[in-house]
Design an enzyme around this catalytic site. Structure first.
Site, mmCIF file in Angstrom:
data_model
loop_
_atom_site.group_PDB
_atom_site.id
_atom_site.type_symbol
_atom_site.label_atom_id
_atom_site.label_comp_id
_atom_site.label_asym_id
_atom_site.label_seq_id
_atom_site.Cartn_x
_atom_site.Cartn_y
_atom_site.Cartn_z
ATOM 1 N N LYS A 1 2.246 -3.504 6.526
ATOM 2 C CA LYS A 1 2.480 -3.515 5.232
ATOM 3 C C LYS A 1 4.008 -3.074 5.109
ATOM 4 C CE LYS A 1 -1.390 -4.480 3.272
ATOM 5 N NZ LYS A 1 -1.631 -5.620 2.732
ATOM 6 N N SER B 1 0.922 -1.336 0.078
ATOM 7 C CA SER B 1 -0.165 -0.076 -0.125
ATOM 8 C C SER B 1 0.865 1.207 0.024
ATOM 9 C CB SER B 1 -0.801 0.110 1.220
ATOM 10 O OG SER B 1 -1.514 1.365 1.409
ATOM 11 N N TYR C 1 -2.102 -0.803 10.824
ATOM 12 C CA TYR C 1 -2.610 -1.666 9.632
ATOM 13 C C TYR C 1 -1.259 -1.350 8.364
ATOM 14 C CZ TYR C 1 -3.642 -1.263 4.573
ATOM 15 O OH TYR C 1 -3.606 -1.639 3.195
HETATM 16 C C1 WQD Z 1 -9.733 8.855 1.395
HETATM 17 C C2 WQD Z 1 -10.041 10.442 1.544
HETATM 18 C C3 WQD Z 1 -10.356 10.710 3.860
HETATM 19 C C4 WQD Z 1 -14.047 8.280 4.421
HETATM 20 C C5 WQD Z 1 -6.659 3.944 3.293
HETATM 21 C C6 WQD Z 1 -5.262 3.077 3.408
HETATM 22 C C7 WQD Z 1 -4.881 2.682 2.129
HETATM 23 C C8 WQD Z 1 -6.069 1.944 1.622
HETATM 24 C C9 WQD Z 1 -7.122 2.760 0.987
HETATM 25 C C10 WQD Z 1 -6.444 -0.351 2.095
HETATM 26 C C11 WQD Z 1 -9.210 10.951 2.803
HETATM 27 C C12 WQD Z 1 -11.763 11.072 3.111
HETATM 28 C C13 WQD Z 1 -12.847 8.976 3.943
HETATM 29 C C14 WQD Z 1 -15.024 9.279 4.851
HETATM 30 C C15 WQD Z 1 -13.909 11.296 4.379
HETATM 31 N N1 WQD Z 1 -6.200 0.768 2.608
HETATM 32 N N2 WQD Z 1 -12.852 10.456 3.870
HETATM 33 N N3 WQD Z 1 -15.011 10.688 4.956
HETATM 34 O O1 WQD Z 1 -7.271 7.028 4.117
HETATM 35 O O2 WQD Z 1 -6.429 7.652 1.745
HETATM 36 O O3 WQD Z 1 -6.242 4.955 2.320
HETATM 37 O O4 WQD Z 1 -7.703 3.458 2.632
HETATM 38 O O5 WQD Z 1 -6.494 -1.058 1.058
HETATM 39 O O6 WQD Z 1 -3.966 1.727 2.628
HETATM 40 O O7 WQD Z 1 -4.244 4.102 4.175
HETATM 41 O O8 WQD Z 1 -8.451 6.142 1.770
HETATM 42 O O9 WQD Z 1 -10.895 5.982 1.580
HETATM 43 O O10 WQD Z 1 -10.251 6.027 3.877
HETATM 44 O O11 WQD Z 1 -9.835 8.122 2.367
HETATM 45 O O12 WQD Z 1 -13.718 12.597 4.282
HETATM 46 O O13 WQD Z 1 -16.126 8.862 5.568
HETATM 47 O O14 WQD Z 1 -11.449 10.347 1.973
HETATM 48 O O15 WQD Z 1 -10.094 11.826 4.855
HETATM 49 O O16 WQD Z 1 -8.983 12.334 2.652
HETATM 50 P P1 WQD Z 1 -7.227 6.551 2.488
HETATM 51 P P2 WQD Z 1 -9.910 6.548 2.526
#
Ligand code: WQD
Length: 344
Positions: free
Chosen positions: A156, A127, A152
């Site tokens: 990785k 990741s 998590y």
């Molecule tokens: C994306 C953006 C949030 C939810 C993580 C892991 C990565 C992979 C993908 C597993 C961010 C914003 C999110 C919500 C929001 N994991 N958000 N409201 O954090 O970039 O990556 O997930 O395979 O390893 O680190 O992805 O989709 O959680 O968030 O505003 O209810 O959406 O702040 O900016 P992230 P995400």
């Protein structure tokens, strides 16, 4: 004679899409999965899509004896793709030992078993979170990795370090680590897709579950970041594009085309989109208004993450092709189709 590939976690979101692409590229697939975050219904759906039912072994890879036995039975496999892991960032902060135990015990058991059985190819599901807060953009594979915010993410990073040490000690083994940016979307059939257990951590499933009425509204975690509209930027990539990259990585390892025993590739589109970009695209694609509210920042979020994509293009001959609208449209189709037959 088809070449056999073992896919751990093959009933999961990215795993199932990769199994479909492997089968469609004439590989024989054996899935090892404990169904802790997926359903065996996925096997039937893979069969519906491809016409071929992959062999399925329900197994807890933390169980060393069971793992050794399963790999001995399938020791004719040419390579292993390791998806099996817990992946909820928030949960890992609450339950770090569960994450270190599950993700690393299973990894070490799998690696020990493939050494024992002389299976010489291993592909790891990594990741972009291993980069932490990037010190330059776009992120290349040469960017230094940093201590990820979440346990998590740290599993990785630690997994890649374990792999690096193993490869140095075992000259017969070759490995490729694929660092995903933000996988979203679903197969065009609408038969497989992202199905987080409980309240989704990730943006895309939270949006589609809000739109379909399971969630009341989307909380946008902060709009005071140093970005064009104040919301964080991510490199969203279609899960089918991601799956296709795995087939190319398997081809590379099986044909022994690797230039180094341990190779690392970013899998992204090279484009960054903000949270508001995603919401606006969703509203456009679905011709609807999404119920959301701007709230405070989520701990651990970084302002911007997007990939340099040259290495995967040069070495794997791979480029992600799908647009943000296509990704979002496929996520929405999957959510609607799934909820038509599963109420929650
Ligand atoms: C994306 C953006 C949030 C939810 C993580 C892991 C990565 C992979 C993908 C597993 C961010 C914003 C999110 C919500 C929001 N994991 N958000 N409201 O954090 O970039 O990556 O997930 O395979 O390893 O680190 O992805 O989709 O959680 O968030 O505003 O209810 O959406 O702040 O900016 P992230 P995400």
């Amino acid at each position: 004679m088809k070449q056999k590939i073992i896919v751990t976690g093959g009933c999961g979101y990215i795993g199932s899409h990769t199994v479909v692409e492997l089968i469609e590229n004439n590989y024989e697939v054996v899935i090892f999965d404990d169904l802790s975050n997926s359903s065996s219904e996925t096997i039937d759906r893979i069969e519906k899509i491809t016409g071929i039912k992959p062999t399925f072994v329900e197994i807890d890879l933390k169980d060393e004896l069971a793992t050794n036995k399963a790999f001995k039975i399938h020791n004719d496999a040419k390579s292993v793709i390791n998806f099996a892991a817990h992946k909820a960032v928030g949960e890992s902060v609450q339950k770090p030992l569960m994450y270190y135990k599950n993700n690393l015990y299973s990894l070490i058991n799998v690696l020990s078993a493939i050494e024992e059985q002389n299976i010489d190819g291993f592909i790891f599901s990594s990741s972009a979170t291993v980069y932490g807060t990037p010190n330059s953009l776009p992120i290349t594979e040469k960017n230094e990795t940093q201590r990820p915010f979440s346990p998590y993410g740290n599993t990785k990073k630690m997994a890649e370090e374990i792999l690096d040490d193993l490869i140095k000690s075992n000259k017969n083994l070759a490995a490729i680590s694929l660092r995903y940016f933000n996988p979203i979307g679903a197969h065009e059939s609408g038969l497989i897709g992202e199905l987080p257990t409980g309240v989704p951590n990730n943006l895309m499933p939270y949006i589609t579950q809000t739109a379909v009425g399971i969630r009341e509204k989307l909380m946008v975690y902060g709009n005071d970041y140093p970005t064009k509209d104040g919301t964080p930027i991510r490199d969203y990539i279609h899960v089918v594009d991601l799956a296709k990259a795995h087939v190319l990585a398997v081809d590379r390892i099986v044909k022994k085309e690797q230039e180094e025993a341990f190779e690392i590739f970013n899998l992204g589109t090279g484009n960054g989109y903000s949270v508001l970009d995603v919401i606006n695209s969703f509203e456009k694609v679905t011709n609807s208004k999404l119920n959301y509210e701007i709230t405070g920042r989520r701990p651990g979020d970084v302002p911007q993450l997007f990939a340099a994509i040259d290495l995967a293009k040069e070495k794997l001959g791979w480029v992600a092709g799908k647009t943000l609208d296509e990704m979002i449209s496929s996520s929405w189709s999957w959510e609607q189709k799934y909820r038509a037959t599963h109420k929650s």
